[in-house]
Design a protein around this motif. Structure first.
Motif: not given
Length: 495
Positions: A343-351, A413-422
């Motif tokens: 959850p804290q590695l949102a950008y990593t997960n998104a990439v 990523l959502d507007e708060q920079g948190q990971f979001r599933n698609r």
């Protein structure tokens, strides 16, 4: 004209008329199917049945015919589903009706129908997923195994000393060891020839699915009755079956019912439970098929995705640096990133997710078939019709992705920079036939990649040029097999 010549001409005309009439009747029978390119009489659409070019061919056909179209395998119709809405409607909203598998000779003959994809798929799939879940998939026990392998993997990368190397071999070794520990309770040294041979044969086994010989044998199954052709077609199967058989024999000899060690042990115990049944689903044939299927599905694709991710990030050094910064801030270099850090590695997960979307490793899902006649989105699809979900069209659907043609981690990523599933993220397909190892693959990608990026910066060899996502995608097969990188050790921040 002699009588014999007249007779020959008459017979030829009658045979021709018979074939034309049969062809006309058959196509009249399927007139309610979606439109598509005109098939050649008796030959169908051989150009479009070449699955090695499915991503390009199906994209062009969908632009012309829409989200559903029909192509022909000889005189047999094949319906292709395109776009998120249509694929979701079939695989999720009509999951049961689209849950069958067609008879594919090169896949079914070796396992006699005893596999997760065969006729007995329901109990075998249910048992396998239950085992993986209870044995720790997505939980700490499986995470511990993957993190342990991450330590071996980073050590193997360190031994390259920053020199150019092909990461695919160590990736295959890491993923192969994880699935081997689950199936056999076995761990190999990365330099063990046995592991290298296993991964090499597994890779060829997967590639054979779309090889010209296999495609020809699936169209003309009688060819598999020719011994020399059958031997060539099933060469890799034979290696994997013999490899697994050795472990099964050893497990039978050393089985302790009170302390099962791995999937083989659990399966052997299940076989004993149902041995009184007349024709049990759990038998030696199904054990062999399930093991070989999981071994193949659980190694080649994940290793290739890991390799592509590293190559991709080497071409996008700014993205790689941002991932590393996030990992450093979260772990403080005190430990390898774990699932609890996701959850804290949102950008990593998104990439990682976005690279998977761009990679689009499996453009089509393994063939489906309909279980009964069904009215679907304005068409009537007869029972047993082959269905191909075109996953590329889902992962690039402009109605679901803001910039489908570009590499954009913001998709996840959502507007708060948190990971979001698609919902349109379907690299593992969807529905009742979704990849049984999806959760394990997701865990491996996250933990192994984040461990490597914590320890190393991956750079292109000297003289190489940086490329964009479109070029990388167009050359992904060559990249996965041949591209080299340099793993440069990072100076990790101190606490």
């Amino acid at each position: 004209m002699e009588f014999s010549a007249i007779l020959t001409l008459l017979v030829t005309v009658l045979i021709t008329l018979h074939f034309i009439l049969s062809w006309w009747r058959q196509h009249r029978q399927y007139k309610s199917l979606p439109p598509g390119p005109t098939p050649l009489p008796f030959l169908g659409n051989p150009k479009y049945m070449d699955l090695r070019k499915a991503d390009r061919n199906f994209t062009l056909l969908s632009q012309k015919y829409g989200s559903m179209f029909t192509i022909w395998k000889l005189t047999e119709p094949v319906v292709v589903l395109c776009g998120y809405e249509t694929v979701r409607d079939a695989l999720l909203n009509h999951a049961e009706e689209f849950s069958a598998r067609p008879f594919i000779p090169t896949l079914h003959i070796p396992n006699k129908g005893y596999s997760i994809s065969g006729q007995r798929w329901r109990p075998l799939r249910r048992f396998t997923i239950s085992y993986l879940r209870n044995f720790g998939m997505g939980k700490k026990t499986m995470e511990s195994r993957v993190l342990e392998e991450a330590a071996y993997l980073t050590q193997a990368a360190a031994e390259t000393e920053g020199k150019p190397f092909n990461p695919l071999q160590i990736m295959a070794s890491a993923v192969g060891n994880i699935i081997s520990s689950v199936l056999f309770g076995e761990h190999f040294d990365y330099k063990d020839p046995k592991l290298h041979d296993l991964m090499s044969h597994t890779s060829r086994h997967i590639k054979n699915v779309t090889s010209p010989l296999h495609m020809l044998c699936n169209i003309f199954p009688f060819l598999l009755k020719v011994p020399v052709i059958s031997k060539i077609a099933f060469k890799e199967n034979s290696y994997l079956y013999n490899f697994v058989l050795d472990y099964i024999k050893e497990h039978k000899r050393t089985l302790k019912p009170e302390a099962p060690r791995d999937l083989i042990d659990y399966f052997l115990l299940k076989m004993k439970e149902v041995e009184h049944e007349k024709d049990p689903d759990f038998c030696e044939d199904s054990l062999m098929s399930v093991m070989v299927g999981l071994l193949a599905a659980g190694s080649e694709t994940t290793a290739s995705t890991l390799k592509f991710c590293l190559v991709f990030l080497a071409h996008y050094p700014d993205v790689q640096a941002k991932v590393q910064q996030e990992i450093d801030e979260v772990t403080q270099s005190l430990h390898l990133p774990g699932i609890e850090n996701r959850p804290q590695l949102a950008y990593t997960n998104a990439v990682i997710h976005e690279i998977q979307r761009v990679l689009d490793l499996a453009p089509i899902a393994l063939f489906h078939a309909v279980t009964k006649d069904i009215e679907f989105r304005g068409y009537t699809i007869p029972k047993d019709t082959i269905i191909i979900p075109f996953l590329t069209s889902v992962l690039n659907d402009p109605s679901q992705w803001e910039t489908p043609e570009q590499f954009n981690p913001g998709h996840f990523l959502d507007e708060q920079g948190q990971f979001r599933n698609r919902v349109a993220f379907m690299p593992f397909s969807a529905g009742k036939r979704v990849c049984a190892g999806e959760n394990l693959a997701r865990m491996e990608l996250f933990l192994l990649l984040s461990a490597l990026l914590q320890k190393f910066t991956f750079k292109l060899p000297p003289g190489s040029e940086h490329q964009d996502a479109k070029w990388l995608n167009a050359n992904k097969r060559d990249i996965v097999s041949d591209a080299q990188l340099c793993a440069v050790p990072r100076a990790l921040p101190t606490k």
